[in-house]
Design a protein around this motif. Sequence first.
Motif, mmCIF file in Angstrom:
data_model
loop_
_atom_site.group_PDB
_atom_site.id
_atom_site.type_symbol
_atom_site.label_atom_id
_atom_site.label_comp_id
_atom_site.label_asym_id
_atom_site.label_seq_id
_atom_site.Cartn_x
_atom_site.Cartn_y
_atom_site.Cartn_z
ATOM 1 N N LEU A 207 -3.930 0.097 1.306
ATOM 2 C CA LEU A 207 -2.829 -0.400 1.539
ATOM 3 C C LEU A 207 -2.288 0.439 2.659
ATOM 4 C CD1 LEU A 207 -1.515 -1.305 -2.174
ATOM 5 C CD2 LEU A 207 -2.507 -2.913 -0.276
ATOM 6 N N ASN A 208 -2.507 1.635 2.769
ATOM 7 C CA ASN A 208 -1.678 2.678 3.736
ATOM 8 C C ASN A 208 -2.680 2.937 4.804
ATOM 9 O OD1 ASN A 208 -1.050 5.846 4.253
ATOM 10 N ND2 ASN A 208 0.603 4.646 4.040
ATOM 11 N N LEU A 335 11.281 11.218 7.363
ATOM 12 C CA LEU A 335 11.968 10.740 6.105
ATOM 13 C C LEU A 335 11.129 9.238 5.727
ATOM 14 C CD1 LEU A 335 15.527 10.263 7.579
ATOM 15 C CD2 LEU A 335 14.450 12.184 6.302
ATOM 16 N N SER A 336 10.117 8.808 6.676
ATOM 17 C CA SER A 336 9.463 7.778 6.012
ATOM 18 C C SER A 336 8.326 8.279 4.950
ATOM 19 C CB SER A 336 8.307 7.155 7.377
ATOM 20 O OG SER A 336 7.446 8.375 7.655
ATOM 21 N N THR A 337 8.206 9.288 4.529
ATOM 22 C CA THR A 337 7.461 9.692 3.418
ATOM 23 C C THR A 337 7.914 9.177 2.156
ATOM 24 O OG1 THR A 337 8.565 11.974 3.310
ATOM 25 C CG2 THR A 337 6.469 11.855 4.303
ATOM 26 N N ALA A 338 9.019 8.934 2.102
ATOM 27 C CA ALA A 338 9.709 8.266 0.909
ATOM 28 C C ALA A 338 9.201 6.802 0.684
ATOM 29 C CB ALA A 338 11.266 7.946 1.236
ATOM 30 N N LEU A 339 8.697 6.216 1.893
ATOM 31 C CA LEU A 339 8.242 5.024 1.501
ATOM 32 C C LEU A 339 6.733 5.012 0.955
ATOM 33 C CD1 LEU A 339 9.112 3.244 5.161
ATOM 34 C CD2 LEU A 339 10.236 2.870 2.868
ATOM 35 N N ARG A 343 5.523 3.900 -2.966
ATOM 36 C CA ARG A 343 4.457 3.030 -2.627
ATOM 37 C C ARG A 343 4.956 1.428 -1.957
ATOM 38 N NH1 ARG A 343 2.481 6.964 -4.142
ATOM 39 N NH2 ARG A 343 0.842 7.317 -5.696
ATOM 40 N N ARG A 344 5.918 1.629 -1.075
ATOM 41 C CA ARG A 344 6.208 0.555 -0.405
ATOM 42 C C ARG A 344 5.299 0.323 1.097
ATOM 43 N NH1 ARG A 344 11.404 -1.570 -1.651
ATOM 44 N NH2 ARG A 344 10.657 -3.379 -0.293
ATOM 45 N N PHE A 386 13.102 0.779 17.908
ATOM 46 C CA PHE A 386 12.154 0.640 16.588
ATOM 47 C C PHE A 386 12.415 1.562 15.759
ATOM 48 C CE2 PHE A 386 9.690 -2.331 19.110
ATOM 49 C CZ PHE A 386 8.994 -3.159 18.341
ATOM 50 N N TYR A 387 12.480 2.864 16.108
ATOM 51 C CA TYR A 387 12.759 3.959 15.139
ATOM 52 C C TYR A 387 14.117 3.843 14.566
ATOM 53 C CZ TYR A 387 8.691 6.268 15.621
ATOM 54 O OH TYR A 387 7.205 6.465 15.766
ATOM 55 N N GLY A 388 15.265 3.199 15.235
ATOM 56 C CA GLY A 388 16.514 2.628 14.289
ATOM 57 C C GLY A 388 16.223 1.571 13.264
ATOM 58 N N ALA A 389 15.189 0.748 13.568
ATOM 59 C CA ALA A 389 14.976 -0.415 12.515
ATOM 60 C C ALA A 389 14.188 0.414 11.477
ATOM 61 C CB ALA A 389 14.170 -1.479 13.216
ATOM 62 N N TYR A 390 13.344 1.227 11.683
ATOM 63 C CA TYR A 390 12.370 1.918 10.768
ATOM 64 C C TYR A 390 13.433 2.643 9.719
ATOM 65 C CZ TYR A 390 7.934 4.057 9.149
ATOM 66 O OH TYR A 390 6.900 4.545 8.326
ATOM 67 N N LEU A 391 14.395 3.506 10.397
ATOM 68 C CA LEU A 391 15.347 4.091 9.401
ATOM 69 C C LEU A 391 16.030 3.280 8.679
ATOM 70 C CD1 LEU A 391 16.855 7.034 9.159
ATOM 71 C CD2 LEU A 391 18.461 6.205 10.821
ATOM 72 N N TYR A 392 16.526 2.181 9.008
ATOM 73 C CA TYR A 392 17.154 1.130 8.045
ATOM 74 C C TYR A 392 16.255 0.506 6.872
ATOM 75 C CZ TYR A 392 18.868 -3.283 6.472
ATOM 76 O OH TYR A 392 19.389 -4.213 5.595
ATOM 77 N N LEU A 393 15.009 0.608 7.335
ATOM 78 C CA LEU A 393 14.097 0.088 6.220
ATOM 79 C C LEU A 393 13.825 1.300 5.187
ATOM 80 C CD1 LEU A 393 11.154 -1.741 8.469
ATOM 81 C CD2 LEU A 393 13.152 -2.840 6.856
ATOM 82 N N ILE A 394 13.916 2.516 5.737
ATOM 83 C CA ILE A 394 13.737 3.505 4.715
ATOM 84 C C ILE A 394 14.819 3.482 3.648
ATOM 85 C CG2 ILE A 394 13.575 6.208 4.736
ATOM 86 C CD1 ILE A 394 12.111 6.096 7.412
ATOM 87 N N PHE A 395 16.147 3.750 4.209
ATOM 88 C CA PHE A 395 17.205 3.728 3.128
ATOM 89 C C PHE A 395 17.283 2.246 2.571
ATOM 90 C CE2 PHE A 395 18.519 7.138 5.884
ATOM 91 C CZ PHE A 395 18.843 8.044 5.057
ATOM 92 N N PHE A 396 17.123 1.270 3.091
ATOM 93 C CA PHE A 396 17.108 -0.053 2.285
ATOM 94 C C PHE A 396 16.013 0.216 1.040
ATOM 95 C CE2 PHE A 396 14.504 -3.817 1.671
ATOM 96 C CZ PHE A 396 15.633 -4.832 0.896
ATOM 97 N N ALA A 397 14.673 0.676 1.331
ATOM 98 C CA ALA A 397 13.764 0.797 0.316
ATOM 99 C C ALA A 397 14.278 1.612 -0.716
ATOM 100 C CB ALA A 397 12.364 1.461 0.846
#
Length: 409
Positions: A207-208, A335-339, A343-344, A386-397
């Motif tokens: 998956l990863n 910060l993406s380590t939170a995903l 397990r997102r 792209f990294y702005g969108a990534y940041l949004y997805l991290i906090f969304f998760a």
Amino acid sequence: MLSKIFRRVGSVALGTGLGQGLVVLATPYLARRYAPADFGALALLLTVSNISLTVACLRYDIALPSSKSEDVRALLVLSTLVAGALGVVGVVLTLGLAATPALETPAGVLLRHPWLLGACVAIVGCYQATSAWLLRRGAYGAFAAMRVSQGGGFSLLAALPGLGLLWAHVASFAAGLIGAVQVLRRRGAHEARWTEVSQRYREFPLLNLPGAVLDVVGYSICIWVVASHYGRGSAGEYSQVQRLIGAPLMLISISLGQILLKHTAELAHDPAQLHALLARLLRVLVLLSGAALIILWFVGKPVLSLILGPKWNISREMVLLLGVAVFVRACVSPLSTALLTLRRFRLTLAWQAAYFCSAALIMPLVAARAEFRDYLRFYAVHEIAFYGAYLYLIFFAVRAHTCAESLGS
């Protein structure tokens, strides 16, 4: 929690900083000894080593920092075996490609050295496995020493006659063989077998791994595009400027990302604290990035011109545009380590696939129609979006996980 994290990050970042500092100290000499095209070839090899750091262990190394104690040695064995096997595969594939028209492409400079590429994949994979193993043990000092040895080793070996930039880069990861030596010790009575953990942690390669490949290859495409459309000399200038201006913040970012693998796992059952921690870290990273950009505005070009010498074509706009691109990535990536912790994997994969497609399809189109300066402008905007969108997805998760925990309680 924040002070504890930054103490550990400080230890790791100090080692990384000393290692990179030795590279910076050696750069005025190396930049005058080697041509920008030589650094362009090194930039291409760096994409291979960056990909190897990410995928040469099939992501089993990522499982190490938060794994059970009885699984640690087996994961290290598995990661090392996979890295060695992929190194052999790399040699075979390169030998096959060396007889094809691909030899005339920008990659041709690497395809002429199959053993170099195979050794790069294997030893860099072992280096990553050893790093994860040391983090699992809490051996932050030893981890920092590895970082010092990598930067210092490259600086020393590249300055010696005969070896060259490419082999010096590969040999600088020799500290990774520490993990390979640990593999040879006898398995304890209560320790799992590597065949068992390969199944128990199979979600990491299944998956990863695909997303990680897309991410690191997508990021590396920019170097290949620059080399293809603007020449290896421009690729050398691009990579050296990016490395020198991004080194201080990126070493904090990379160190922070590795430390957060452990800390986000500890906060997985307390998503409110996890959200607060990520928000505080983001504020710190943004402030550091803003300060760095101000410094680059005033002294970036003259300092880089002094370091690299008269053969290098450096402009203030180039320095600032690459600074923006590097700093945006440095703020969001750790910060993406939170995903990973949550397990997102599918959410991460969606962003990585989108980034890869954009890099693979749009970047070459822009480069074919634009001057180098305009391409750099596009690249900076691309990274912000792209990294702005990534940041949004991290906090969304994290927010979604908070809601799920609240409903479950």
